[in-house]
Design an enzyme around this catalytic site. Structure first.
Site, mmCIF file in Angstrom:
data_model
loop_
_atom_site.group_PDB
_atom_site.id
_atom_site.type_symbol
_atom_site.label_atom_id
_atom_site.label_comp_id
_atom_site.label_asym_id
_atom_site.label_seq_id
_atom_site.Cartn_x
_atom_site.Cartn_y
_atom_site.Cartn_z
ATOM 1 N N HIS A 1 1.024 -0.870 0.134
ATOM 2 C CA HIS A 1 0.004 -0.210 0.447
ATOM 3 C C HIS A 1 0.850 1.150 -0.373
ATOM 4 C CE1 HIS A 1 -4.369 0.131 0.919
ATOM 5 N NE2 HIS A 1 -4.145 1.487 0.835
ATOM 6 N N ARG B 1 9.571 4.748 -8.960
ATOM 7 C CA ARG B 1 10.160 6.609 -8.370
ATOM 8 C C ARG B 1 10.830 6.838 -9.919
ATOM 9 N NH1 ARG B 1 6.721 5.791 -5.273
ATOM 10 N NH2 ARG B 1 6.084 7.010 -3.347
HETATM 11 C C1 LIG Z 1 -3.113 8.814 -1.185
HETATM 12 C C2 LIG Z 1 -3.269 7.512 -1.846
HETATM 13 C C3 LIG Z 1 -4.728 7.142 -1.952
HETATM 14 C C4 LIG Z 1 -4.775 5.553 -1.551
HETATM 15 N N1 LIG Z 1 -5.750 4.608 -1.654
HETATM 16 C C5 LIG Z 1 -6.242 3.851 -1.983
HETATM 17 C C6 LIG Z 1 -7.279 3.102 -1.952
HETATM 18 O O1 LIG Z 1 -8.042 3.668 -2.054
HETATM 19 N N2 LIG Z 1 -7.275 1.659 -2.120
HETATM 20 C C7 LIG Z 1 -6.511 1.018 -2.978
HETATM 21 O O2 LIG Z 1 -6.343 -0.707 -2.723
HETATM 22 N N3 LIG Z 1 -4.710 0.591 -2.639
HETATM 23 C C8 LIG Z 1 -4.887 2.370 -1.970
HETATM 24 N N4 LIG Z 1 -3.471 3.158 -1.851
HETATM 25 C C9 LIG Z 1 -2.425 2.230 -2.524
HETATM 26 C C10 LIG Z 1 -2.001 1.928 -3.664
HETATM 27 O O3 LIG Z 1 -2.746 1.047 -5.210
HETATM 28 C C11 LIG Z 1 -0.617 2.107 -4.425
HETATM 29 O O4 LIG Z 1 -0.438 0.961 -3.763
HETATM 30 C C12 LIG Z 1 0.482 2.538 -3.881
HETATM 31 O O5 LIG Z 1 0.135 3.817 -3.516
HETATM 32 C C13 LIG Z 1 1.993 2.587 -4.299
HETATM 33 O O6 LIG Z 1 3.094 2.613 -3.626
HETATM 34 P P1 LIG Z 1 3.373 4.444 -3.993
HETATM 35 O O7 LIG Z 1 2.664 4.736 -3.456
HETATM 36 O O8 LIG Z 1 4.885 3.993 -3.742
HETATM 37 O O9 LIG Z 1 3.723 4.226 -5.926
HETATM 38 C C14 LIG Z 1 -3.638 4.733 -1.518
HETATM 39 C C15 LIG Z 1 -2.331 4.809 -2.036
HETATM 40 C C16 LIG Z 1 -1.925 6.474 -2.080
HETATM 41 C C17 LIG Z 1 -0.833 7.091 -1.996
#
Ligand SMILES: Cc1cc2nc3c(=O)[nH]c(=O)nc-3n(C[C@H](O)[C@H](O)[C@H](O)COP(=O)(O)O)c2cc1C
Length: 385
Positions: free
Chosen positions: A280, A315
């Site tokens: 996540h 990144r």
């Molecule tokens: C602001 C934010 C909101 C997110 N909301 C969700 C979500 O609603 N459902 C979900 O499965 N993952 C959610 N994620 C996780 C992303 O799907 C993903 O796994 C993660 O951002 C990947 O890492 P990275 O931001 O370093 O690329 C969220 C991530 C961020 C940054």
């Protein structure tokens, strides 16, 4: 937009996003959970890996595309679900979906998104839908049926959120969702008139207060008013629910937040067509392994029979090469494209994809790879962990 033009890396986009968002909202997307150990661990693990260069390969015939779940995508990249993208930009989820469609890659709409899925369907391209299962299962099933009828092709079931998570910085700076008006957050927003006009007022004028636009009607006010009823996370969710969702969906289904071989095996046994190795983005369990460290175990267990996708910490294009080298079929971008839309809407997301695609292509070239299928473990110089 001038400031996007001067961005040469995802970090540059992050810096512009930081200037353009209220501090609390920037922290909401940028930071991790608790002490931020998993967040920095994702980057550190990528950086520990080094690549073997291989030159003097004829690079004239190159193809960055690959096949995922039976269909071609133009890059081994997709956009991850990120709720509240609509606070980065007016209809931010639509901007992301359009950027993905234009690049020929999939976009995943989050359950908690602020833009209605009917609007997202207009973006075209390959649309995936992410589900957080609620206690009232029938409401979740309704959402799933709605996504299906709108042409979303893949269901992504996220399994890591039964009890929510601890993000102290959000509590401190007043940006928790659902949002409860407080002096700190209001001052923070007022200090950012650009964001107020570009995002908040525009949203209010065009479609009312920001809300979880895909929730059932009576739960929708939750983004702006704490205390209104909200759907409860399903604390009793088990693999049987995953199997039931697969039956209902009758199409490709991915299980997201798989970090161990055991969970990967269970996901496949209960009907998943693929797993997303994800912590996540360091926002869920602070002591989680970095995903690039968890990947080899998952690939050993299920990689030969199912699709394996990795996210968290991408990144640079070289991160994508490392993930593919260790057995991922593609990666998802969370913050990289969020920084992009915060910096400048769809052109910002386009820029994020273009930066990563160029870096990926050049890193592939320097490791002697002309297509994703040629990226094998041999490109990893350091023994992986
Ligand atoms: C602001 C934010 C909101 C997110 N909301 C969700 C979500 O609603 N459902 C979900 O499965 N993952 C959610 N994620 C996780 C992303 O799907 C993903 O796994 C993660 O951002 C990947 O890492 P990275 O931001 O370093 O690329 C969220 C991530 C961020 C940054």
């Amino acid at each position: 937009m001038a400031s996007i033009k001067r961005c040469y890396s995802i970090e540059d986009l992050r810096q512009v996003a930081k200037k353009r968002l209220p501090h609390g909202i920037f922290e909401y997307i940028d930071r991790g959970t608790e002490d931020g150990v998993a967040l920095s661990g994702n980057r550190a693990a990528f950086e520990r890996l080094r690549l073997n260069t291989r030159f003097m390969v004829d690079l004239r015939d190159r193809d960055m595309g690959t096949e995922i779940l039976g269909k071609r995508i133009e890059l081994p990249i997709g956009i991850a679900p990120t709720a509240v993208a609509g606070l980065m930009w007016y209809q931010g989820e639509y901007a992301l979906a359009k950027a993905a469609a234009d690049a020929g890659i999939p976009f995943t709409l989050a359950t908690g998104s602020l833009t209605p899925m009917e609007k997202i369907a207009e973006a075209g391209g390959r649309l995936w839908f992410q589900l957080y299962m609620w206690e009232e299962k029938e409401l979740s099933y309704e959402l799933v049926r709605r996504a299906k009828s709108l042409g979303f092709e893949t269901l992504v079931v996220t399994i890591d959120s039964a009890l929510g998570r601890l993000r102290e910085h959000n509590e401190k700076n007043g940006f928790t969702f659902p949002f409860k008006p407080n002096a700190r957050a209001l001052v923070d927003m007022t200090l950012n008139p650009g964001w107020l006009t570009r995002v908040l007022f525009k949203t209010i004028i065009k479609s009312g207060m920001p809300k979880n636009a895909n929730y059932p009607e009576h739960y929708q006010p939750m983004v702006t008013l704490r205390g209104t009823p909200k759907p409860k996370a399903n604390k009793g969710m088990t693999w049987e629910d995953v199997a039931r969702l697969k039956e209902m969906w009758d199409g490709p289904m991915l299980v997201k937040s798989v970090m161990t071989p055991v969970d990967a095996r269970m996901a496949v046994q209960h009907g998943a067509d693929g797993v997303v190795v994800s912590n996540h983005g360091g926002r869920a369990v602070d002591s989680a392994l970095a995903t690039i460290e968890a990947l080899p175990g998952v690939v050993d267990e299920v990689g030969s029979e199912t699709t394996v996708i990795l996210d968290s910490g991408i990144r640079r294009g070289s991160d994508i090469v490392k993930a593919l080298a260790l057995g991922a079929d593609m990666v998802l971008l969370g913050r990289a494209t969020l920084y992009g839309i915060a910096a400048g809407g769809q052109p910002g997301a386009d820029k994020a994809i273009q930066i990563l695609s160029t870096e990926l292509e050049k890193t592939m070239a320097s490791t002697g790879c002309r297509r994703p299928s040629e990226i094998t473990q041999d490109v990893i110089a350091t023994p992986p962990f």
